[in-house]
Write a protein that holds these residues in place. Structure first.
Motif, PDB file in Angstrom:
ATOM      1  N   ASP A 293       0.908  -1.046   0.103  1.00  0.00           N
ATOM      2  CA  ASP A 293      -0.065  -0.055  -0.034  1.00  0.00           C
ATOM      3  C   ASP A 293       0.950   1.384   0.036  1.00  0.00           C
ATOM      4  N   THR A 294       1.050   1.757  -1.186  1.00  0.00           N
ATOM      5  CA  THR A 294       2.336   2.983  -1.186  1.00  0.00           C
ATOM      6  C   THR A 294       1.742   4.081  -0.535  1.00  0.00           C
ATOM      7  N   LEU A 295       0.306   4.338  -0.607  1.00  0.00           N
ATOM      8  CA  LEU A 295      -0.287   5.572   0.122  1.00  0.00           C
ATOM      9  C   LEU A 295      -0.030   5.400   1.383  1.00  0.00           C
ATOM     10  N   ALA A 296       0.226   4.405   2.204  1.00  0.00           N
ATOM     11  CA  ALA A 296       0.477   4.372   3.589  1.00  0.00           C
ATOM     12  C   ALA A 296       1.977   4.716   3.891  1.00  0.00           C
ATOM     13  N   VAL A 297       2.794   4.690   2.820  1.00  0.00           N
ATOM     14  CA  VAL A 297       4.289   4.843   2.911  1.00  0.00           C
ATOM     15  C   VAL A 297       4.473   6.254   3.269  1.00  0.00           C
ATOM     16  N   GLU A 298       4.403   6.817   4.187  1.00  0.00           N
ATOM     17  CA  GLU A 298       4.453   8.098   4.668  1.00  0.00           C
ATOM     18  C   GLU A 298       5.704   8.537   5.308  1.00  0.00           C
ATOM     19  N   THR A 299       6.683   7.591   5.799  1.00  0.00           N
ATOM     20  CA  THR A 299       7.875   7.959   6.304  1.00  0.00           C
ATOM     21  C   THR A 299       8.961   6.803   5.785  1.00  0.00           C
ATOM     22  N   ASN A 300       9.534   6.173   6.865  1.00  0.00           N
ATOM     23  CA  ASN A 300      10.613   5.273   6.541  1.00  0.00           C
ATOM     24  C   ASN A 300      10.321   3.761   6.651  1.00  0.00           C
ATOM     25  N   ILE A 301       8.975   3.318   6.860  1.00  0.00           N
ATOM     26  CA  ILE A 301       8.632   1.941   7.172  1.00  0.00           C
ATOM     27  C   ILE A 301       7.683   1.338   6.028  1.00  0.00           C
ATOM     28  N   VAL A 302       7.996   0.261   5.365  1.00  0.00           N
ATOM     29  CA  VAL A 302       7.166  -0.355   4.510  1.00  0.00           C
ATOM     30  C   VAL A 302       6.920  -1.715   4.939  1.00  0.00           C
ATOM     31  N   PHE A 303       5.530  -2.060   4.668  1.00  0.00           N
ATOM     32  CA  PHE A 303       5.177  -3.532   4.849  1.00  0.00           C
ATOM     33  C   PHE A 303       4.826  -3.892   3.417  1.00  0.00           C
ATOM     34  N   ILE A 304       5.157  -5.269   3.455  1.00  0.00           N
ATOM     35  CA  ILE A 304       5.060  -5.957   2.115  1.00  0.00           C
ATOM     36  C   ILE A 304       4.207  -7.124   2.635  1.00  0.00           C
ATOM     37  N   ASP A 305       3.092  -7.439   1.874  1.00  0.00           N
ATOM     38  CA  ASP A 305       1.931  -8.419   1.941  1.00  0.00           C
ATOM     39  C   ASP A 305       2.357  -9.537   0.839  1.00  0.00           C
ATOM     40  N   ILE A 306       2.482 -10.838   1.048  1.00  0.00           N
ATOM     41  CA  ILE A 306       2.597 -11.810   0.329  1.00  0.00           C
ATOM     42  C   ILE A 306       1.192 -12.293  -0.417  1.00  0.00           C
ATOM     43  N   GLU A 307       1.095 -12.337  -1.501  1.00  0.00           N
ATOM     44  CA  GLU A 307      -0.242 -12.970  -2.144  1.00  0.00           C
ATOM     45  C   GLU A 307      -0.253 -14.604  -2.106  1.00  0.00           C
ATOM     46  N   ASP A 308      -1.294 -14.931  -1.950  1.00  0.00           N
ATOM     47  CA  ASP A 308      -1.445 -16.387  -1.699  1.00  0.00           C
ATOM     48  C   ASP A 308      -1.185 -17.361  -3.186  1.00  0.00           C
ATOM     49  N   GLY A 309      -1.352 -16.543  -4.300  1.00  0.00           N
ATOM     50  CA  GLY A 309      -1.081 -17.312  -5.416  1.00  0.00           C
ATOM     51  C   GLY A 309       0.410 -17.617  -5.765  1.00  0.00           C
ATOM     52  N   ILE A 310       1.336 -16.820  -5.107  1.00  0.00           N
ATOM     53  CA  ILE A 310       2.796 -17.139  -5.439  1.00  0.00           C
ATOM     54  C   ILE A 310       3.437 -18.290  -4.726  1.00  0.00           C
ATOM     55  N   GLN A 311       2.416 -18.913  -3.908  1.00  0.00           N
ATOM     56  CA  GLN A 311       2.941 -20.281  -3.169  1.00  0.00           C
ATOM     57  C   GLN A 311       4.196 -20.253  -2.448  1.00  0.00           C
ATOM     58  N   THR A 312       4.439 -18.935  -1.824  1.00  0.00           N
ATOM     59  CA  THR A 312       5.984 -19.039  -0.942  1.00  0.00           C
ATOM     60  C   THR A 312       5.332 -18.183   0.273  1.00  0.00           C
ATOM     61  N   ARG A 313       6.268 -18.312   1.217  1.00  0.00           N
ATOM     62  CA  ARG A 313       6.175 -17.507   2.541  1.00  0.00           C
ATOM     63  C   ARG A 313       7.146 -16.719   2.885  1.00  0.00           C
ATOM     64  N   ALA A 314       6.869 -15.907   3.877  1.00  0.00           N
ATOM     65  CA  ALA A 314       7.652 -14.826   4.415  1.00  0.00           C
ATOM     66  C   ALA A 314       8.941 -15.423   4.630  1.00  0.00           C
ATOM     67  N   GLU A 315       9.071 -16.522   5.780  1.00  0.00           N
ATOM     68  CA  GLU A 315      10.438 -17.252   5.954  1.00  0.00           C
ATOM     69  C   GLU A 315      11.150 -17.640   4.810  1.00  0.00           C
ATOM     70  N   LYS A 316      10.559 -18.061   3.630  1.00  0.00           N
ATOM     71  CA  LYS A 316      11.352 -18.430   2.573  1.00  0.00           C
ATOM     72  C   LYS A 316      12.084 -17.258   1.845  1.00  0.00           C
ATOM     73  N   ILE A 317      11.272 -16.258   1.684  1.00  0.00           N
ATOM     74  CA  ILE A 317      11.685 -14.899   1.040  1.00  0.00           C
ATOM     75  C   ILE A 317      13.027 -14.227   2.021  1.00  0.00           C
ATOM     76  N   CYS A 318      12.895 -14.430   3.020  1.00  0.00           N
ATOM     77  CA  CYS A 318      13.836 -13.829   4.056  1.00  0.00           C
ATOM     78  C   CYS A 318      14.970 -14.604   3.948  1.00  0.00           C
ATOM     79  N   LYS A 319      14.961 -15.811   3.838  1.00  0.00           N
ATOM     80  CA  LYS A 319      16.094 -16.842   3.626  1.00  0.00           C
ATOM     81  C   LYS A 319      16.688 -16.487   2.536  1.00  0.00           C
TER      82      LYS A 319
END
Length: 376
Positions: A293-319
């Motif tokens: 949600d780029t409209l919510a990026v007002e300062t220095n923090i960005v949240f990234i949500d992973i959509e179900d369709g790509i069949q991968t999870r946050a832990e795997k992306i971090c690794k």
């Protein structure tokens, strides 16, 4: 080409892009020099001249009478709540998604005997004024209820993605507090980020507050500590509580010297941090499988949500990204957080984007291969 670039970096990871938090910054050479030459004395005895300088500077900057250095933001918030809620069984109204309520180990309750009364945080970090007022206990019910003493706000609001509370909103909450004889505390861990993003002087932004805690080791990049500000009487009580909680330290001028450099040199860099956050958010939004949600990026923090369709999870992306020198924070199985700071360059942002893209491309190829095999 982008995937190739990231692959080349992968073979010999000499580049670290640390996006876990703005608390990971290293002291600059100017900070280290100031620390080495700092004039110091025993602050518990009230004699450290560099601590005096920092506290005087912070009080002036925040438009308050006095200030006090504390080891951490958690201790700073705890002290402020305990000064305002000086009778056990007092109650504080605060957001259900705020730092004090979620991430500070329940200290206001376990140590202070203060009852938290959470009110729903909106997506922008605010609480509805009418809900705050509804949460204030009727004094006629004191036989049954805790006694409301304090309202807490957080600016910027970390769990809302670093959203800024406007001066108009803060003033409205301050007016409500005064109407009911309550105090207002602001957890201003990243208050300088809010001031820069809103274009409002920081003293005006916290004018309605009776106390503010300001983190030195987040946005402005000092190595250690926070400062709390308020009236002279408030800080006198806070100083005693700091000692009670084990936060009285001796030659703290070494730490305060670095904070003075941060105030002088790094507040001016915050606007660029915000631009880098938007650059990263805009780039991530273009990648299939991620939602930002780029409209919510007002300062220095960005949240990234992973959509179900790509069949991968946050832990795997971090690794995957960590193997390529990119460090982020996993919020949940489907959400990541990144925080920009003055030691992240525009080139670092582009490198991170290239690795995100390479990872998603590789993942899509694997998924398509599996689907083809299943189809065959």
């Amino acid at each position: 080409m982008v995937a190739e670039k990231c692959h080349l970096e992968e073979k010999m990871v000499t580049r670290i892009v640390d996006l876990r938090s703005d608390t990971v910054t290293k002291p600059t050479e100017a900070m280290r020099a100031a620390m080495a030459s700092a004039e110091v004395d025993d602050d518990v005895l009230g004699n450290d001249p560099t601590a005096f300088r920092l506290e005087a500077e912070m009080a002036k900057t925040m438009g308050k009478e006095a200030a006090l250095f504390v080891p951490s933001g958690t201790m700073g918030n705890l002290i402020c709540v305990l000064v305002h809620c000086d009778v056990r069984g007092s109650e504080v109204i605060l957001g259900d998604n705020c730092h004090i309520y979620i991430y500070e180990n329940g200290g206001i309750a376990t140590i202070g005997g203060v009852h938290p009364r959470p009110v729903k945080n909106n997506d922008d970090g605010t609480m509805d004024i009418d809900l705050i007022e509804t949460a204030i206990r009727d004094p006629r019910g004191e036989l049954l209820y805790p006694t409301t003493k304090l309202i807490c706000l957080e600016n910027t609001h970390a769990n809302s993605g670093g959203r800024c509370l406007s001066v108009e909103y803060t003033d409205s909450v301050g007016d409500l507090a005064k109407k009911h004889g309550l105090k207002l505390h602001i957890d201003g861990a990243r208050i300088f980020n809010a001031s820069v993003a809103l274009g409002v002087p920081v003293d005006r932004l916290v004018q309605a507050a009776d106390s503010v805690s300001v983190c030195l080791s987040k946005g402005i990049g000092a190595p250690v500590g926070s400062v709390i500000v308020g009236s002279e009487n408030f800080i006198a009580k806070a100083r005693r509580l700091r000692k009670t909680l084990g936060g009285g330290m001796r030659q703290i001028g070494i730490l305060c010297a670095a904070a003075l450099v941060a105030l002088q040199e790094n507040i001016g860099k915050l606007e660029n941090d915000h631009k880098k956050a938007r650059l990263l958010a805009d780039g991530l939004r273009e990648l299939k499988g991620l939602r930002v949600d780029t409209l919510a990026v007002e300062t220095n923090i960005v949240f990234i949500d992973i959509e179900d369709g790509i069949q991968t999870r946050a832990e795997k992306i971090c690794k995957y990204l960590e193997e390529r020198g990119i460090l982020l924070m996993q919020e949940s199985s489907s959400r990541l957080r990144v925080v920009l700071h003055h030691q992240i360059s525009a080139s670092d942002v582009q490198y991170a984007l290239s690795c995100f893209k390479a990872m998603l491309t590789t993942n899509q190829q694997v998924v398509k291969g599996v689907e083809k095999e299943m189809g065959d």
